[in-house]
Design a protein around this motif. Structure first.
Motif, PDB file in Angstrom:
ATOM      1  N   PRO A   9       0.808  -1.223   0.000  1.00 18.85           N
ATOM      2  CA  PRO A   9       0.000   0.000   0.000  1.00 18.85           C
ATOM      3  C   PRO A   9       0.841   1.272   0.000  1.00 18.85           C
ATOM      4  O   PRO A   9       0.411   2.300  -0.537  1.00 18.85           O
ATOM      5  CB  PRO A   9      -0.830  -0.128   1.289  1.00 18.85           C
ATOM      6  N   PHE A  10       2.024   1.203   0.591  1.00 19.30           N
ATOM      7  CA  PHE A  10       2.873   2.400   0.630  1.00 19.30           C
ATOM      8  C   PHE A  10       3.305   2.781  -0.779  1.00 19.30           C
ATOM      9  O   PHE A  10       3.230   3.940  -1.180  1.00 19.30           O
ATOM     10  CB  PHE A  10       4.093   2.154   1.509  1.00 19.30           C
ATOM     11  N   LYS A  11       3.722   1.818  -1.566  1.00 15.84           N
ATOM     12  CA  LYS A  11       4.164   2.103  -2.931  1.00 15.84           C
ATOM     13  C   LYS A  11       2.983   2.540  -3.802  1.00 15.84           C
ATOM     14  O   LYS A  11       3.099   3.462  -4.610  1.00 15.84           O
ATOM     15  CB  LYS A  11       4.847   0.871  -3.530  1.00 15.84           C
ATOM     16  N   TYR A  12       1.842   1.869  -3.635  1.00 15.14           N
ATOM     17  CA  TYR A  12       0.685   2.149  -4.481  1.00 15.14           C
ATOM     18  C   TYR A  12       0.008   3.463  -4.117  1.00 15.14           C
ATOM     19  O   TYR A  12      -0.394   4.227  -5.006  1.00 15.14           O
ATOM     20  CB  TYR A  12      -0.324   1.004  -4.367  1.00 15.14           C
ATOM     21  N   LEU A  13      -0.112   3.765  -2.825  1.00  9.74           N
ATOM     22  CA  LEU A  13      -0.855   4.941  -2.382  1.00  9.74           C
ATOM     23  C   LEU A  13       0.026   6.161  -2.158  1.00  9.74           C
ATOM     24  O   LEU A  13      -0.332   7.271  -2.536  1.00  9.74           O
ATOM     25  CB  LEU A  13      -1.623   4.619  -1.095  1.00  9.74           C
ATOM     26  N   VAL A  14       1.161   5.965  -1.517  1.00  7.55           N
ATOM     27  CA  VAL A  14       2.001   7.090  -1.094  1.00  7.55           C
ATOM     28  C   VAL A  14       2.980   7.496  -2.186  1.00  7.55           C
ATOM     29  O   VAL A  14       3.046   8.673  -2.575  1.00  7.55           O
ATOM     30  CB  VAL A  14       2.747   6.755   0.210  1.00  7.55           C
ATOM     31  N   ALA A  15       3.754   6.538  -2.689  1.00 10.87           N
ATOM     32  CA  ALA A  15       4.812   6.867  -3.655  1.00 10.87           C
ATOM     33  C   ALA A  15       4.239   7.531  -4.905  1.00 10.87           C
ATOM     34  O   ALA A  15       4.810   8.499  -5.419  1.00 10.87           O
ATOM     35  CB  ALA A  15       5.587   5.605  -4.023  1.00 10.87           C
ATOM     36  N   THR A  16       3.110   7.029  -5.395  1.00 14.17           N
ATOM     37  CA  THR A  16       2.533   7.594  -6.615  1.00 14.17           C
ATOM     38  C   THR A  16       2.034   9.016  -6.390  1.00 14.17           C
ATOM     39  O   THR A  16       2.203   9.884  -7.248  1.00 14.17           O
ATOM     40  CB  THR A  16       1.367   6.716  -7.097  1.00 14.17           C
ATOM     41  N   ARG A  17       1.433   9.275  -5.243  1.00 19.37           N
ATOM     42  CA  ARG A  17       0.910  10.617  -4.968  1.00 19.37           C
ATOM     43  C   ARG A  17       2.024  11.628  -4.747  1.00 19.37           C
ATOM     44  O   ARG A  17       1.937  12.774  -5.195  1.00 19.37           O
ATOM     45  CB  ARG A  17      -0.026  10.571  -3.756  1.00 19.37           C
ATOM     46  N   VAL A  18       3.076  11.222  -4.063  1.00 23.13           N
ATOM     47  CA  VAL A  18       4.201  12.139  -3.847  1.00 23.13           C
ATOM     48  C   VAL A  18       4.912  12.434  -5.164  1.00 23.13           C
ATOM     49  O   VAL A  18       5.235  13.592  -5.465  1.00 23.13           O
ATOM     50  CB  VAL A  18       5.186  11.548  -2.817  1.00 23.13           C
ATOM     51  N   MET A  19       5.143  11.406  -5.974  1.00 20.10           N
ATOM     52  CA  MET A  19       5.794  11.612  -7.267  1.00 20.10           C
ATOM     53  C   MET A  19       4.943  12.497  -8.173  1.00 20.10           C
ATOM     54  O   MET A  19       5.460  13.367  -8.875  1.00 20.10           O
ATOM     55  CB  MET A  19       6.061  10.270  -7.942  1.00 20.10           C
ATOM     56  N   ALA A  20       3.642  12.294  -8.162  1.00 23.56           N
ATOM     57  CA  ALA A  20       2.760  13.133  -8.980  1.00 23.56           C
ATOM     58  C   ALA A  20       2.808  14.584  -8.528  1.00 23.56           C
ATOM     59  O   ALA A  20       2.804  15.498  -9.354  1.00 23.56           O
ATOM     60  CB  ALA A  20       1.329  12.595  -8.910  1.00 23.56           C
ATOM     61  N   SER A  21       2.866  14.809  -7.227  1.00 16.41           N
ATOM     62  CA  SER A  21       2.970  16.181  -6.713  1.00 16.41           C
ATOM     63  C   SER A  21       4.285  16.826  -7.139  1.00 16.41           C
ATOM     64  O   SER A  21       4.315  17.994  -7.542  1.00 16.41           O
ATOM     65  CB  SER A  21       2.858  16.184  -5.184  1.00 16.41           C
ATOM     66  N   VAL A  22       5.366  16.064  -7.060  1.00 19.12           N
ATOM     67  CA  VAL A  22       6.684  16.590  -7.452  1.00 19.12           C
ATOM     68  C   VAL A  22       6.708  16.938  -8.933  1.00 19.12           C
ATOM     69  O   VAL A  22       7.336  17.928  -9.338  1.00 19.12           O
ATOM     70  CB  VAL A  22       7.781  15.565  -7.105  1.00 19.12           C
ATOM     71  N   LEU A  23       6.030  16.161  -9.764  1.00 16.97           N
ATOM     72  CA  LEU A  23       6.043  16.398 -11.203  1.00 16.97           C
ATOM     73  C   LEU A  23       5.075  17.496 -11.636  1.00 16.97           C
ATOM     74  O   LEU A  23       5.386  18.290 -12.532  1.00 16.97           O
ATOM     75  CB  LEU A  23       5.691  15.102 -11.943  1.00 16.97           C
TER      76      LEU A  23
END
Length: 254
Positions: A131-145
C-alpha cells in the motif's frame, strides 16, 4: 512549553522517517505507472483551472496596485519589468504551492485517512499489495512532477494578467510589453524559482500522505488529517521558500 516542543520534535522525526521510507521504496520495482498517471491527472489537470484563474487575477491586481506608486516617482515605464520579476521569482510559485497545499494536500489527507479508518489499507497488505508504494509513492511523485508545471503555467498566465493591467489606464503594445519582460528576466530569476517548486511539491505530497496514512480516531480523524495536512504543508512551503531565498542570495544567482 516543553510538551509542545517535544511533540513538534516527535512529529518532525516521524515525518522524516516517513520520507525516508518513501525514498527507500519509491524507486524499487514494481512500479505503479498507471496509478502515477491517474494521480498526475487529478493533481495536475484537475487543478489547472483554479491555478490559472488565481494567477490571472494575481498578475492583474499586482499591476494595478503597483502603477500609482511608480507614476508618483515618474517610473511608469518600469511597471512591466517590476511586475514580471516579482511574479516569476516569488509570487506565482508560492501562491501556486499554497493553492495546491489547500486543494491537493487536504484531498490526499482525507482520501488516505478514510482508507485508513475503513481498514482498506490493511486489506491491501493482506492481499499482497504494497500500500505504501501504491498509495504514497505515486501521490508524492505526482505532486513533485505536476506542481512545477502548474507553477510555470501560473507564471505565463499572471504575466498576461499583468499585460492587461498595464493597459487599463495606459497603452502598452503587446510587442513592447513582452520585449520588456524577456529583456528583464534572466536565468537567475527563472531556474531557481522552478527548482524550488519541486521541493514544494515533495513537501505537499509527503505531508498529505503522512497525515492520511497515520490517521486514527475514526471519521473525526479524517477531518483532522485533512486540516493538519493543509496547515503543515503551507508552513513548510514558506520555510522552504525562506531557505531557497537565502541559498540563492549566497550563491549570487540574482
Amino acid at each position: 512549553m516543553k510538551t509542545v516542543l517535544k511533540n513538534i520534535l516527535l512529529e518532525t522525526g516521524n515525518i522524516s522517517r516517513f520520507a525516508g521510507r518513501f525514498f527507500s521504496e519509491a524507486f524499487k520495482p514494481r512500479y505503479e505507472f498507471m496509478e502515477l498517471l491517474r494521480q498526475c491527472y487529478f493533481i495536475g489537470y484537475k487543478s489547472l483551472g483554479l491555478v490559472a484563474i488565481t494567477a490571472f487575477i494575481m498578475g492583474l491586481v499586482i499591476t494595478i496596485q503597483s502603477r500609482p506608486t511608480l507614476v508618483e516617482f515618474g517610473a511608469e515605464a518600469w511597471l512591466p519589468k517590476m511586475v514580471c520579476v516579482s511574479l516569476v521569482r516569488e509570487i506565482a510559485p508560492v501562491i501556486t504551492a499554497l493553492i495546491c497545499a489547500g486543494k491537493i494536500g487536504s484531498g490526499i489527507g482525507a482520501e488516505l485517512g478514510s482508507m485508513k479508518v475503513t481498514e482498506q489499507i490493511d486489506a491491501m497488505e493482506v492481499s499482497g499489495t504494497n500500500p505504501f508504494k501504491y498509495l504514497v509513492a505515486t501521490r508524492v511523485m505526482a505532486s513533485v512532477l505536476m506542481i512545477p508545471i502548474l507553477s510555470i503555467m501560473a507564471d505565463a498566465v499572471s504575466l498576461y494578467g499583468g499585460y492587461l493591467g498595464t493597459n487599463i489606464r495606459g497603452v502598452v503594445s503587446w510587442d513592447l510589453y513582452w520585449n520588456q519582460v524577456f529583456d528583464t528576466l534572466v536565468y537567475g530569476d527563472i531556474i531557481p524559482s522552478i527548482i524550488k517548486t519541486f521541493f514544494f511539491g515533495f513537501a505537499i505530497g509527503i505531508i498529505g500522505c503522512y497525515k492520511g496514512y497515520n490517521s486514527n480516531k475514526g471519521t473525526e480523524g479524517v477531518g483532522q488529517s485533512a486540516n493538519s495536512a493543509v496547515v503543515v504543508s503551507s508552513l513548510l512551503v514558506f520555510i522552504i521558500d525562506l531557505v531557497a531565498v537565502q541559498i540563492i542570495d549566497l550563491l549570487r544567482l540574482t
